[in-house]
Design a protein around this motif. Structure first.
Motif, PDB file in Angstrom:
ATOM      1  N   ASN A  28       3.547  -4.918  -9.410  1.00 11.31           N
ATOM      2  CA  ASN A  28       4.913  -4.103  -9.757  1.00 11.31           C
ATOM      3  C   ASN A  28       4.427  -2.840  -9.487  1.00 11.31           C
ATOM      4  OD1 ASN A  28       3.301  -4.109 -11.878  1.00 11.31           O
ATOM      5  ND2 ASN A  28       4.957  -3.514 -13.318  1.00 11.31           N
ATOM      6  N   VAL A  29       4.150  -2.408  -8.009  1.00  9.25           N
ATOM      7  CA  VAL A  29       4.027  -1.045  -7.716  1.00  9.25           C
ATOM      8  C   VAL A  29       5.153  -0.332  -7.048  1.00  9.25           C
ATOM      9  CG1 VAL A  29       1.646  -1.604  -7.596  1.00  9.25           C
ATOM     10  CG2 VAL A  29       2.932  -1.734  -5.494  1.00  9.25           C
ATOM     11  N   PRO A  30       5.268   0.961  -6.985  1.00 16.31           N
ATOM     12  CA  PRO A  30       6.209   1.397  -6.107  1.00 16.31           C
ATOM     13  C   PRO A  30       6.243   0.978  -4.691  1.00 16.31           C
ATOM     14  CG  PRO A  30       4.866   3.136  -7.361  1.00 16.31           C
ATOM     15  CD  PRO A  30       4.252   1.776  -7.443  1.00 16.31           C
ATOM     16  N   ILE A  31       7.414   0.764  -4.199  1.00 16.59           N
ATOM     17  CA  ILE A  31       7.465   0.336  -2.599  1.00 16.59           C
ATOM     18  C   ILE A  31       6.651   0.923  -1.771  1.00 16.59           C
ATOM     19  CG2 ILE A  31       9.714   1.570  -2.218  1.00 16.59           C
ATOM     20  CD1 ILE A  31       8.699  -2.279  -1.261  1.00 16.59           C
ATOM     21  N   GLY A  32       6.727   2.370  -1.911  1.00 19.96           N
ATOM     22  CA  GLY A  32       5.634   3.102  -0.935  1.00 19.96           C
ATOM     23  C   GLY A  32       4.229   2.515  -1.092  1.00 19.96           C
ATOM     24  N   THR A  33       3.912   2.178  -1.938  1.00 20.64           N
ATOM     25  CA  THR A  33       2.570   1.669  -1.963  1.00 20.64           C
ATOM     26  C   THR A  33       2.278   0.515  -0.829  1.00 20.64           C
ATOM     27  OG1 THR A  33       2.202   2.046  -4.381  1.00 20.64           O
ATOM     28  CG2 THR A  33       0.586   0.490  -3.281  1.00 20.64           C
ATOM     29  N   VAL A  34       3.371  -0.136  -0.776  1.00 18.85           N
ATOM     30  CA  VAL A  34       3.315  -1.305   0.179  1.00 18.85           C
ATOM     31  C   VAL A  34       3.791  -0.741   1.635  1.00 18.85           C
ATOM     32  CG1 VAL A  34       4.273  -3.686   0.852  1.00 18.85           C
ATOM     33  CG2 VAL A  34       3.909  -3.112  -1.454  1.00 18.85           C
ATOM     34  N   LEU A  35       4.808  -0.029   1.738  1.00 19.84           N
ATOM     35  CA  LEU A  35       5.292   0.703   2.980  1.00 19.84           C
ATOM     36  C   LEU A  35       4.379   1.624   3.597  1.00 19.84           C
ATOM     37  CD1 LEU A  35       9.069   1.226   1.729  1.00 19.84           C
ATOM     38  CD2 LEU A  35       8.018  -0.736   3.477  1.00 19.84           C
ATOM     39  N   ASP A  36       3.575   2.299   2.682  1.00 16.77           N
ATOM     40  CA  ASP A  36       2.719   3.374   3.282  1.00 16.77           C
ATOM     41  C   ASP A  36       1.118   2.709   3.929  1.00 16.77           C
ATOM     42  OD1 ASP A  36       4.488   5.309   2.883  1.00 16.77           O
ATOM     43  OD2 ASP A  36       3.691   5.972   1.263  1.00 16.77           O
ATOM     44  N   ALA A  37       1.112   1.485   3.450  1.00 16.22           N
ATOM     45  CA  ALA A  37      -0.301   0.739   3.770  1.00 16.22           C
ATOM     46  C   ALA A  37      -0.371   0.789   5.007  1.00 16.22           C
ATOM     47  CB  ALA A  37      -0.130  -0.591   2.960  1.00 16.22           C
ATOM     48  N   LYS A  38      -1.924   1.113   5.422  1.00 13.80           N
ATOM     49  CA  LYS A  38      -2.189   1.000   6.861  1.00 13.80           C
ATOM     50  C   LYS A  38      -3.439  -0.166   6.717  1.00 13.80           C
ATOM     51  CE  LYS A  38      -2.630   5.875   6.435  1.00 13.80           C
ATOM     52  NZ  LYS A  38      -3.421   6.941   6.186  1.00 13.80           N
ATOM     53  N   PHE A  39      -3.534  -0.585   8.012  1.00 12.98           N
ATOM     54  CA  PHE A  39      -4.560  -1.358   8.193  1.00 12.98           C
ATOM     55  C   PHE A  39      -5.279  -1.463   9.656  1.00 12.98           C
ATOM     56  CE2 PHE A  39      -7.495  -5.123   8.385  1.00 12.98           C
ATOM     57  CZ  PHE A  39      -7.723  -5.350   7.158  1.00 12.98           C
ATOM     58  N   PRO A  40      -6.501  -0.964   9.551  1.00  9.24           N
ATOM     59  CA  PRO A  40      -7.379  -0.927   8.383  1.00  9.24           C
ATOM     60  C   PRO A  40      -7.198   0.498   7.632  1.00  9.24           C
ATOM     61  CG  PRO A  40      -8.818  -0.576  10.594  1.00  9.24           C
ATOM     62  CD  PRO A  40      -7.178  -0.725  10.897  1.00  9.24           C
ATOM     63  N   PRO A  41      -7.315   0.562   6.397  1.00 10.07           N
ATOM     64  CA  PRO A  41      -7.065   1.727   5.651  1.00 10.07           C
ATOM     65  C   PRO A  41      -8.216   2.690   5.816  1.00 10.07           C
ATOM     66  CG  PRO A  41      -7.848   0.223   4.033  1.00 10.07           C
ATOM     67  CD  PRO A  41      -7.868  -0.621   5.574  1.00 10.07           C
ATOM     68  N   ASP A  42      -7.779   3.933   5.651  1.00 12.96           N
ATOM     69  CA  ASP A  42      -8.864   5.055   5.706  1.00 12.96           C
ATOM     70  C   ASP A  42      -9.464   5.044   4.210  1.00 12.96           C
ATOM     71  OD1 ASP A  42      -6.951   7.029   4.151  1.00 12.96           O
ATOM     72  OD2 ASP A  42      -6.371   7.629   6.225  1.00 12.96           O
TER      73      ASP A  42
END
Length: 111
Positions: A28-42
């Motif tokens: 249950n995290v803010p939707i931005g945590t998912v939408l802003d996710a990058k792969f691979p992440p820095d």
């Protein structure tokens, strides 16, 4: 009788290198945590993700003592472990297993 929506998940990593590793993560995290996710992440976004998502783990140091679940310790874990954890969480949090982009066995391609 209603349906209970899970707010946490126990991610159990597989594979010889990480067999038995279990990490408790928030769903249950803010939707931005998912939408802003990058792969691979820095490194910066991976550390931010850790702070927003990871609650605890069963990891131990080389001497067999519990490894505190901190951003500093997370940053010292092998890159492959951190990326596997990140991608496993994304699969669970979004309900979509990667890799995406595979053809559907039904229907026809849309131009």
């Amino acid at each position: 009788m209603g349906f209970h929506i899970a707010t946490k998940a126990a991610l159990v990593l597989t594979g010889n290198a990480w067999k038995g590793a279990e990490v408790i993560c928030r769903l249950n995290v803010p939707i931005g945590t998912v939408l802003d996710a990058k792969f691979p992440p820095d490194q910066e976004s991976l550390t931010e993700w850790f702070g927003n998502v990871v609650e605890s783990w069963n990891l131990e140091d080389e001497g067999g003592k519990p490894l505190p679940c901190t951003a500093e310790n997370f940053a010292q874990l092998p890159t492959g472990f951190r990326l596997r954890l990140y991608s496993t969480w994304m699969d669970v949090a979004t309900g979509m297993a990667s890799p995406l982009g595979q053809r559907s066995p039904n229907g026809v391609p849309v131009p």
